[in-house]
Design an enzyme around this catalytic site. Structure first.
Site, PDB file in Angstrom:
ATOM      1  N   THR A 247     -17.205 -60.573 -14.655  1.00 50.89           N
ATOM      2  CA  THR A 247     -15.917 -60.037 -14.984  1.00 50.89           C
ATOM      3  C   THR A 247     -15.943 -58.520 -14.580  1.00 50.89           C
ATOM      4  O   THR A 247     -16.741 -57.558 -15.253  1.00 50.89           O
ATOM      5  CB  THR A 247     -15.358 -60.099 -16.127  1.00 50.89           C
ATOM      6  OG1 THR A 247     -15.492 -61.769 -16.551  1.00 50.89           O
ATOM      7  CG2 THR A 247     -13.977 -59.606 -16.550  1.00 50.89           C
TER       8      THR A 247
ATOM      9  N   LYS B 200      -8.585 -62.509 -13.229  1.00 51.64           N
ATOM     10  CA  LYS B 200      -9.630 -62.548 -14.354  1.00 51.64           C
ATOM     11  C   LYS B 200      -9.166 -61.697 -15.347  1.00 51.64           C
ATOM     12  O   LYS B 200      -9.433 -62.000 -16.638  1.00 51.64           O
ATOM     13  CB  LYS B 200     -11.065 -62.505 -13.861  1.00 51.64           C
ATOM     14  CG  LYS B 200     -12.054 -62.674 -15.072  1.00 51.64           C
ATOM     15  CD  LYS B 200     -12.059 -64.069 -15.812  1.00 51.64           C
ATOM     16  CE  LYS B 200     -12.842 -64.447 -16.943  1.00 51.64           C
ATOM     17  NZ  LYS B 200     -14.277 -64.379 -16.255  1.00 51.64           N
TER      18      LYS B 200
ATOM     19  N   LYS C  67     -16.198 -55.315 -24.019  1.00 50.22           N
ATOM     20  CA  LYS C  67     -16.036 -54.931 -22.423  1.00 50.22           C
ATOM     21  C   LYS C  67     -15.048 -55.451 -21.953  1.00 50.22           C
ATOM     22  O   LYS C  67     -14.192 -54.756 -21.138  1.00 50.22           O
ATOM     23  CB  LYS C  67     -17.209 -55.343 -21.887  1.00 50.22           C
ATOM     24  CG  LYS C  67     -17.333 -55.328 -20.464  1.00 50.22           C
ATOM     25  CD  LYS C  67     -18.657 -56.017 -19.832  1.00 50.22           C
ATOM     26  CE  LYS C  67     -18.337 -57.385 -19.660  1.00 50.22           C
ATOM     27  NZ  LYS C  67     -17.447 -57.917 -18.533  1.00 50.22           N
TER      28      LYS C  67
END
Length: 296
Positions: free
Chosen positions: A95, A171, A239
């Protein structure tokens, strides 16, 4: 097909095992001896560094933590690029933000390698079953070269366009929803516990009614079991929700719910829960209110 998988974590291990079952010649790369031993026991080849992948590897799936690790694994000193066959395909599945995906694609093109911006979803269970969802963008040639790999690791492959960065964008948006859903699931369970509701009864009602979500059903089941072993850790959403806020800031777009959820995951990390399963962001409310979680 000669395939490398860089990163044998919960998703990478599942992908590597699925590729192995599909009959590919697979080398799993991970610094951790325990991960290499597990994959070797299943019959796969192993490497401690990307530079140890077999020469002539035709495809490499990169399932590390972020863009920086992806770049180092592919193009850094001792990276995988020098081990790849001419015209090999990189399946970049960490990601990351769309700008980072585009920059990696440019580096691949400079080396005459194909690049698929292909983040994944599904969790460890679906990864091991070869049933992940792939959100991919890239050239027709990249999709064609990666098809045997994608067919082994996923049951749903979204073709989102020919430009790298589109897969990463989708995503990031997906992670906005996932992170907010986990945070609000924990908030709801914590509130119910504080108000005196039986946690199991609350779970049973919600999962049979309109307020349910996949994240509530999946993550709060682990809270009820007291199982905080990380399938996806709190740190991951610190994150990933950071990627959401960064992308939104670049677009002058407000994301108040994502920002608040990120603060909750950051708070969980601050109280020592960063390596725990992400549903245990509920321990932030425990710390603030003194509630007792199931099994404690």
């Amino acid at each position: 097909m000669k395939v490398g998988v860089i990163g044998l974590g919960s998703m990478g291990m599942g992908a590597a095992l699925s590729l192995l079952r599909a009959g590919h010649e697979v080398t799993g790369c991970d610094m951790r001896v325990s991960a290499r031993d597990e994959f070797a026991a299943a019959g796969g080849g192993v490497a401690a560094t990307a530079a140890e992948l077999p020469l002539g590897t035709e495809a490499v799936v990169v399932l590390v933590v972020n863009a920086a690790q992806t770049e180092a694994a592919l193009f850094g000193e001792g990276g995988a690029a020098s081990r790849l066959a001419p015209g090999a395909v990189i399946v970049s599945s960490a990601t990351m933000g769309p700008d980072a995906a585009r920059a990696l694609a440019e580096q691949a093109q400079e080396r005459q390698l194909l690049f698929l911006d292909a983040p994944v979803s599904g969790g460890a269970v679906k990864a091991r079953a070869g049933e992940m969802t792939v959100m991919a963008s890239g050239s027709v040639a990249a999709f064609g070269a990666a098809e045997p790999v994608l067919g082994a690791i996923a049951t749903k492959v979204w073709h989102l366009g020919e430009e790298p960065g589109i897969g990463a964008t989708v995503k990031v948006v997906h992670q906005l929803l996932a992170g907010v859903h986990i945070a609000v699931a924990a908030e709801a369970m914590a509130l119910g516990i504080r108000a005196g509701a039986d946690p199991q009864a609350l779970y049973d009602v919600v999962t049979s009614a309109a307020g349910n979500s996949w994240m509530f059903e999946n993550r709060m089941a682990r809270v009820l079991a007291g199982d905080d072993a990380p399938r996806s850790a709190v740190d991951i959403f610190v994150k990933d929700l950071g990627l959401v806020t960064e992308m939104a800031r670049s677009l002058n777009f407000p994301v108040p719910l994502a920002s608040q959820a990120q603060q909750l995951f950051t708070a969980a990390r601050a109280i020592g829960q960063g390596g725990k399963d992400d549903g245990f962001v509920i321990r932030v409310w425990q710390a603030m209110t003194g509630i007792k979680l199931p099994g404690e």
